[in-house]
Motif scaffolding. Structure first.
Motif: not given
Length: 204
Positions: A37-62
Motif C-alpha cells: 500500500d505504501e508503494a502504491d500511494a507513493l507511485l500513483t501520487a507521482r503519476g504511475w498507473v497502478s495494476e490495481r486500477a485494472q478491471p479485476g485488480g492486481a491479481d498477480l501482485g502489485d
C-alpha cells in the motif's frame, strides 16, 4: 478505417505472445503475489498507473507503469513495454526500463531492498525513454484517414489500444481530436483504466 495489413499481422502475432509486464517478471518473485500500500500511494501520487486500477485488480501482485515511456504498439522490432515497477517480496521491489522486443536489454532491470531505495531511483526511471532510431513504427503509424474511434472500435487488446491512443496525432477539432476519446469514455466504449492510462502517457 481498419488497420493496414502489416499492422493487423503485428497485432495478431502480439495477441498470442503478449503478457503483462509484471507477469513476465514473475520469475523474479516466484508464484506468490506481493502487495504494498505504501508503494502504491507513493507511485500513483507521482503519476504511475497502478495494476490495481485494472478491471479485476492486481491479481498477480502489485505492478505500476510509467506510461510516458510507452511506445506505439506496432513496431517492426517487436513488442514494446513501458517502464515498470513491481513488488518482488515483502518490502522489496524490482524495476524494468521501457524496451522494444522480447529480450530485456542489459542493465534494464534493477532490484531494491526497500521502498526508500526504490524512491531514490524514481527520477532515473521516469526520465528513461527508448531513443528514436532504435525502433520503427509500422506504416508510420495511423493513416491520415484513421480516427480515434476507428482504433477504439477495432483494437481489442487494451494495452495496444492505450499505446496507440497515447501516440495518435490528434487534431484540434473534429473526428481526429481528443474529444473523440473523451466521448468514448463517457459512452462506456473505452474503460476508465484505459482512459487514465492514455492521459498519463500523454502527460509526459
Amino acid at each position: 478505417m481498419p488497420k493496414s495489413k502489416p499492422r493487423r499481422k503485428a497485432a495478431a502475432k502480439k495477441k498470442q505472445a503478449r503478457r503483462a509486464t509484471h507477469e513476465v517478471n514473475a520469475r523474479f518473485r516466484g508464484e506468490q503475489a506481493f502487495f504494498s500500500d505504501e508503494a502504491d500511494a507513493l507511485l500513483t501520487a507521482r503519476g504511475w498507473v497502478s495494476e490495481r486500477a485494472q478491471p479485476g485488480g492486481a491479481d498477480l501482485g502489485d505492478a505500476w507503469y510509467w506510461m510516458p515511456s510507452q511506445l506505439p504498439a506496432y513496431l517492426a522490432e517487436g513488442e514494446p513495454v513501458p517502464t515498470s515497477v513491481f513488488a518482488l517480496a515483502e518490502g522489496t521491489f524490482g524495476s524494468e526500463l521501457a524496451s522494444v522486443g522480447s529480450s530485456v536489454p542489459a542493465g534494464a532491470q534493477r532490484e531494491y531492498a526497500s521502498l526508500a531505495e526504490l524512491e531514490a531511483d524514481l527520477d532515473r526511471l521516469e526520465a528513461h525513454r527508448v531513443p528514436e532510431g532504435q525502433y520503427t513504427v509500422l506504416d508510420g503509424g495511423p493513416s491520415e484517414q484513421e480516427t480515434p474511434d476507428d482504433l477504439i472500435d477495432s483494437i481489442t487488446e487494451e494495452w495496444e489500444l492505450i499505446a496507440e491512443l497515447i501516440h495518435f496525432p490528434y487534431s484540434d477539432a473534429g473526428s481526429r481530436s481528443f474529444a473523440a476519446v473523451e466521448q468514448a469514455r463517457e459512452q462506456g466504449r473505452l474503460s476508465e483504466y484505459a482512459y487514465q492510462s492514455v492521459l498519463a502517457g500523454r502527460a509526459g
